[in-house]
Design a protein around this motif. Structure first.
Motif, PDB file in Angstrom:
ATOM      1  N   TRP A   1       0.854  -1.151  -0.051  1.00 14.83           N
ATOM      2  CA  TRP A   1       0.030   0.037  -0.100  1.00 14.83           C
ATOM      3  C   TRP A   1       0.828   1.107  -0.088  1.00 14.83           C
ATOM      4  N   GLU A   2       0.300   2.465  -0.530  1.00 16.86           N
ATOM      5  CA  GLU A   2       1.144   3.424  -0.493  1.00 16.86           C
ATOM      6  C   GLU A   2       0.825   4.477   0.302  1.00 16.86           C
TER       7      GLU A   2
ATOM      8  N   SER B   1      -9.192   7.289  -5.859  1.00 18.89           N
ATOM      9  CA  SER B   1      -9.869   6.914  -4.477  1.00 18.89           C
ATOM     10  C   SER B   1     -11.204   6.553  -4.540  1.00 18.89           C
ATOM     11  N   ASP B   2     -11.949   5.641  -3.412  1.00 19.91           N
ATOM     12  CA  ASP B   2     -13.292   5.251  -3.524  1.00 19.91           C
ATOM     13  C   ASP B   2     -13.765   5.964  -2.141  1.00 19.91           C
ATOM     14  N   VAL B   3     -15.050   6.611  -2.439  1.00 18.29           N
ATOM     15  CA  VAL B   3     -15.486   7.149  -1.319  1.00 18.29           C
ATOM     16  C   VAL B   3     -15.738   6.345  -0.124  1.00 18.29           C
ATOM     17  N   LYS B   4     -16.237   5.030  -0.474  1.00 17.92           N
ATOM     18  CA  LYS B   4     -16.533   4.246   0.602  1.00 17.92           C
ATOM     19  C   LYS B   4     -15.506   3.631   1.264  1.00 17.92           C
TER      20      LYS B   4
ATOM     21  N   ILE C   1      -7.042   1.505  -6.310  1.00 19.78           N
ATOM     22  CA  ILE C   1      -8.406   2.014  -6.237  1.00 19.78           C
ATOM     23  C   ILE C   1      -9.231   0.535  -6.296  1.00 19.78           C
ATOM     24  N   LYS C   2      -8.746  -0.644  -7.167  1.00 17.04           N
ATOM     25  CA  LYS C   2      -9.612  -1.896  -7.468  1.00 17.04           C
ATOM     26  C   LYS C   2      -9.706  -2.564  -5.937  1.00 17.04           C
ATOM     27  N   GLU C   3      -8.616  -2.484  -5.365  1.00 19.43           N
ATOM     28  CA  GLU C   3      -8.653  -3.245  -4.050  1.00 19.43           C
ATOM     29  C   GLU C   3      -9.442  -2.399  -3.021  1.00 19.43           C
ATOM     30  N   GLN C   4      -9.464  -1.077  -2.981  1.00 19.98           N
ATOM     31  CA  GLN C   4     -10.366  -0.268  -2.186  1.00 19.98           C
ATOM     32  C   GLN C   4     -11.577  -0.751  -2.332  1.00 19.98           C
TER      33      GLN C   4
END
Length: 207
Positions: A20-21, A100-103, A141-144
């Motif tokens: 992760w970054e 990024s994903d808001v959830k 983003i996909k893992e998020q």
């Protein structure tokens, strides 16, 4: 030479192995200010404060989902805000950037120790600058998306169980009223089949 610790959770979805970054929050979200709603008329758009839903008005501040975090007062209770909505001036609302994903941001906000960043000696408070500079680890983003879907599914299941609990509590309350005699009689209003005789009146010490 000591092996460098991997910057990722121990539990991952299959196929995800990269680190992760470490990023400042301002790299993944935009912080927006709430506003006074008193000039608005009543309507169908929910207004949120630091304590949650307040009332509904006829205008909105956002067309996209966001995460609310207290500017003043309650600063450690993030809210997921489904668009459209309005927030008061004591509640920031944070929208996601393209990476990024808001959830996922909502989940991230739940594990941040917000009280550590309190800037006041009186009423707890946060500033945009303080929030922006908080550093955290973030996946692609996909893992998020995978992570947020898992936790939101769990939240939905919990809400269903909470509603079931509330329904069963009401049923229990009603049955206590109907399956026990009232003060003016010795027979309950509702009985099991084949039980017709009156209940006996006794002192508690006898039973």
């Amino acid at each position: 030479m000591a092996k460098e610790e991997k910057k990722a959770p121990k539990l991952r979805f299959n196929g995800y192995t990269n680190d992760w970054e470490r990023k400042e929050l301002n790299n993944i979200l935009k912080i927006n200010s709430g506003r006074d709603y008193k000039q608005l008329n009543s309507g169908s758009i929910p207004v949120y404060g630091t304590g949650g839903y307040m009332l509904s008005v006829n205008d909105k501040l956002s067309d996209t989902d966001a995460v609310g975090i207290g500017r003043k007062g309650t600063i450690d209770k993030p809210l997921y805000l489904k668009a459209p909505f309005w927030t008061v001036d004591t509640l920031f609302y944070c929208t996601s950037k393209e990476n990024s994903d808001v959830k996922f941001i909502y989940l991230l906000f739940q594990i941040i120790n917000w009280k550590r960043y309190d800037e006041s000696t009186g009423v707890p408070s946060l500033s945009k600058n303080t929030i922006s500079n908080i550093k955290t680890y973030v996946p692609k983003i996909k893992e998020q998306d995978y992570i947020s879907k898992l936790f939101f599914s769990l939240d939905n299941t919990l809400q269903l169980h909470e509603r079931k609990y509330e329904e069963l509590t009401l049923i229990k309350k009603a049955l206590l009223q109907k399956l026990f005699p009232k003060k003016d009689g010795f027979k309950p209003e509702v009985r099991y089949k084949n039980f017709n005789d009156a209940w006996e009146q006794r002192k508690l010490g006898e039973v």
